[in-house]
Design a protein around this motif. Structure first.
Motif, mmCIF file in Angstrom:
data_model
loop_
_atom_site.group_PDB
_atom_site.id
_atom_site.type_symbol
_atom_site.label_atom_id
_atom_site.label_comp_id
_atom_site.label_asym_id
_atom_site.label_seq_id
_atom_site.Cartn_x
_atom_site.Cartn_y
_atom_site.Cartn_z
ATOM 1 N N ALA A 198 0.784 -1.078 -0.052
ATOM 2 C CA ALA A 198 0.002 -0.039 0.028
ATOM 3 C C ALA A 198 0.937 1.106 0.058
ATOM 4 N N ASN A 199 0.599 2.267 -0.621
ATOM 5 C CA ASN A 199 1.475 3.335 -0.670
ATOM 6 C C ASN A 199 1.162 4.596 0.140
ATOM 7 N N SER A 200 0.040 4.127 0.860
ATOM 8 C CA SER A 200 -0.487 5.272 2.033
ATOM 9 C C SER A 200 -1.066 4.497 3.200
ATOM 10 N N SER A 201 -1.309 5.060 3.961
ATOM 11 C CA SER A 201 -2.231 4.507 5.206
ATOM 12 C C SER A 201 -3.781 4.318 4.574
ATOM 13 N N SER A 202 -4.042 5.332 4.010
ATOM 14 C CA SER A 202 -5.494 5.216 3.088
ATOM 15 C C SER A 202 -5.572 3.937 2.318
ATOM 16 N N ALA A 203 -4.743 3.761 1.515
ATOM 17 C CA ALA A 203 -4.557 2.374 0.774
ATOM 18 C C ALA A 203 -4.611 1.258 1.484
ATOM 19 N N ARG A 204 -3.760 1.114 2.776
ATOM 20 C CA ARG A 204 -3.863 0.113 3.635
ATOM 21 C C ARG A 204 -5.101 0.150 4.182
ATOM 22 N N ASN A 205 -5.778 0.843 4.601
ATOM 23 C CA ASN A 205 -7.200 0.959 5.375
ATOM 24 C C ASN A 205 -8.249 0.291 4.099
ATOM 25 N N ALA A 206 -8.000 0.478 2.906
ATOM 26 C CA ALA A 206 -9.036 0.092 2.131
ATOM 27 C C ALA A 206 -8.734 -1.489 1.908
ATOM 28 N N ILE A 207 -7.577 -2.025 1.806
ATOM 29 C CA ILE A 207 -7.209 -3.453 1.858
ATOM 30 C C ILE A 207 -8.057 -4.098 3.262
ATOM 31 N N ILE A 208 -7.630 -3.390 4.388
ATOM 32 C CA ILE A 208 -8.329 -4.315 5.436
ATOM 33 C C ILE A 208 -9.762 -4.055 5.506
ATOM 34 N N LEU A 209 -10.437 -3.012 5.013
ATOM 35 C CA LEU A 209 -11.763 -2.866 4.852
ATOM 36 C C LEU A 209 -12.425 -3.958 4.110
ATOM 37 N N ARG A 210 -11.506 -4.282 2.979
ATOM 38 C CA ARG A 210 -12.137 -5.388 2.065
ATOM 39 C C ARG A 210 -12.001 -6.871 2.762
ATOM 40 N N SER A 211 -10.831 -6.942 3.545
ATOM 41 C CA SER A 211 -10.731 -8.180 4.222
ATOM 42 C C SER A 211 -9.968 -7.994 5.243
ATOM 43 N N PRO A 212 -10.311 -7.969 6.698
ATOM 44 C CA PRO A 212 -9.466 -7.664 7.812
ATOM 45 C C PRO A 212 -8.501 -8.871 8.060
ATOM 46 N N LYS A 213 -8.823 -9.983 7.671
ATOM 47 C CA LYS A 213 -7.905 -11.139 7.776
ATOM 48 C C LYS A 213 -6.402 -10.998 7.478
ATOM 49 N N VAL A 214 -6.423 -9.976 6.038
ATOM 50 C CA VAL A 214 -4.962 -10.083 5.557
ATOM 51 C C VAL A 214 -4.219 -9.084 6.062
ATOM 52 N N GLU A 215 -4.472 -8.149 7.110
ATOM 53 C CA GLU A 215 -3.650 -7.285 7.642
ATOM 54 C C GLU A 215 -2.148 -7.512 7.947
ATOM 55 N N SER A 216 -1.880 -8.600 8.288
ATOM 56 C CA SER A 216 -0.746 -9.087 8.659
ATOM 57 C C SER A 216 0.270 -8.950 7.600
ATOM 58 N N LYS A 217 -0.100 -9.259 6.273
ATOM 59 C CA LYS A 217 0.387 -9.233 4.932
ATOM 60 C C LYS A 217 0.608 -7.836 4.014
ATOM 61 N N ILE A 218 0.216 -6.926 4.660
ATOM 62 C CA ILE A 218 0.295 -5.665 4.062
ATOM 63 C C ILE A 218 1.662 -4.756 4.660
ATOM 64 N N HIS A 219 2.028 -4.174 3.528
ATOM 65 C CA HIS A 219 3.320 -3.380 3.776
ATOM 66 C C HIS A 219 3.129 -2.132 3.185
ATOM 67 N N VAL A 220 3.329 -1.104 4.013
ATOM 68 C CA VAL A 220 3.322 0.226 3.595
ATOM 69 C C VAL A 220 4.513 0.869 3.244
ATOM 70 N N ILE A 221 4.449 1.157 1.667
ATOM 71 C CA ILE A 221 5.924 1.789 1.057
ATOM 72 C C ILE A 221 5.301 2.828 0.377
ATOM 73 N N THR A 222 5.662 4.131 0.951
ATOM 74 C CA THR A 222 5.429 5.307 0.275
ATOM 75 C C THR A 222 6.011 5.552 -1.230
ATOM 76 N N ASN A 223 5.237 6.722 -1.884
ATOM 77 C CA ASN A 223 5.840 6.538 -3.049
ATOM 78 C C ASN A 223 7.352 7.166 -3.083
ATOM 79 N N GLY A 224 8.083 6.838 -4.275
ATOM 80 C CA GLY A 224 9.645 7.459 -4.428
ATOM 81 C C GLY A 224 9.628 8.417 -5.197
ATOM 82 N N SER A 225 10.543 9.305 -5.170
ATOM 83 C CA SER A 225 10.809 10.442 -5.926
ATOM 84 C C SER A 225 12.262 10.568 -6.460
ATOM 85 N N VAL A 226 12.680 11.173 -7.613
ATOM 86 C CA VAL A 226 13.832 11.297 -7.958
ATOM 87 C C VAL A 226 14.018 12.659 -8.049
ATOM 88 N N PRO A 227 14.925 13.305 -7.263
ATOM 89 C CA PRO A 227 15.205 14.658 -7.114
ATOM 90 C C PRO A 227 15.898 15.134 -8.448
#
Length: 255
Positions: free
Chosen positions: A147-176
C-alpha cells in the motif's frame, strides 16, 4: 555466482501516470543492485511512453490481455496471460493498479513465480462489490500486499480484515532533479504576474478528485474577498473527466 532474482512488474498500459512513474523508479533502483534483474510488461503494451524519451530498456512486450465481458472467457484469458508471463521466468511479480492486480493475481501460480505482490495505489477505487468472484479470488490469492499510503492500507483491511498482517506500507518514491526553468519563466508563461498560485498534478481521470478541488476554489472565491484569488493550475493528461471539469470551471466563473 548466485543467480539474480528476476522481478517482473506488470502495468495496465504505457500511458505515463503516477503508477507508471513509480514502477520505473522502482525498476531503475532495483536494476542498480547486484541481486535483482527487473523487467516491466503491460496488459496493453500501448501508450504515450512509446513516443517519449523515457527509458524503456527494461520493458518486454507480450501479447495483449483482452478483457472479455463473458465470465468464462475472462477466466480463460487470465489463465492464458499468466502462462504467457511464465516465458519471462519471473521469481517475483509486482502488479500495479486494479486491472493488473486482478488479472495476474488470479492465476499467478502458473507464471512459475515464487510470490506476488498486490500493489494498492489508491483508496480502493475500482474495488468491486463483495459478490465479484473473480475479484475476490484474485484479492485473496496474492502473497502480499503493498500500500502506498495509510488510506490504501485501510482500503485493503476494509475489504478483508484477515489479510492485515500481509500488508506492507511503502510510500511513493521520488527522483530529485534540478529545475529546467526558473520560477519567473513559469510565471511569465502562465501570465501569473504577482498572483499566488496552487497546482494539482494528476491526470484528469475518474480516479482523481479534481471536482473537490474546483468546488473548494469556488468556495474560496467568496471567502477571501476582496483579496486576490490564487490561480489554480491543473496539470495532467486530458482524459475522461476533462469535459466535465471544464464545464465546472466555466459554471463557477473560474476561467
Amino acid at each position: 555466482m548466485r543467480r539474480k532474482i528476476r522481478v517482473l512488474i506488470v502495468l495496465d498500459n504505457l500511458n505515463l501516470g503516477g503508477a507508471e512513474r513509480q514502477a520505473f523508479i522502482l525498476s531503475n533502483h532495483l536494476n542498480k543492485q547486484n541481486d535483482f534483474e527487473v523487467f516491466i510488461t503491460a496488459l496493453l503494451p500501448e501508450g504515450n511512453l512509446l513516443n517519449s524519451n523515457f527509458d524503456l530498456s527494461s520493458f518486454i512486450k507480450v501479447q495483449p490481455f483482452y478483457d472479455y465481458p463473458n465470465l468464462i472467457l475472462k477466466i480463460f484469458e487470465m489463465v492464458r496471460f499468466s502462462i504467457r508471463l511464465r516465458k519471462l521466468k519471473p521469481d517475483v511479480i509486482i502488479t500495479y493498479t486494479i486491472r493488473p492486480n486482478v488479472a495476474v493475481n488470479f492465476a499467478w501460480q502458473l507464471t512459475g513465480a515464487k510470490c506476488i505482490f498486490w500493489n494498492q495505489r489508491d483508496e480502493g477505487f475500482g474495488f468491486s462489490n463483495k459478490r465479484d468472484i473473480l475479484f475476490n479470488w484474485a484479492f485473496t490469492n496474492t502473497s502480499f500486499y503493498i500500500a502506498n499510503s495509510s488510506s490504501a492500507r485501510n482500503a485493503i483491511i476494509l475489504r478483508s480484515p484477515k489479510v492485515e498482517s500481509k500488508i506492507h506500507v511503502i510510500t511513493n518514491g521520488s527522483v530529485p532533479q534540478q529545475p529546467r526553468y526558473t520560477n519567473q519563466y513559469w510565471k511569465d508563461q502562465l501570465r501569473l504576474d504577482d498572483r499566488p498560485a496552487c497546482m494539482m498534478i494528476a491526470n484528469l481521470t475518474k480516479r482523481k478528485d479534481h471536482e473537490t478541488v474546483i468546488r473548494s476554489w469556488n468556495y474560496l472565491k467568496y471567502c477571501i474577498k476582496p483579496l486576490i484569488l490564487p490561480v489554480l493550475i491543473l496539470v495532467g493528461e486530458k482524459s475522461d473527466t476533462f469535459e466535465n471539469l471544464f464545464k465546472m470551471i466555466h459554471e463557477f466563473e473560474l476561467d
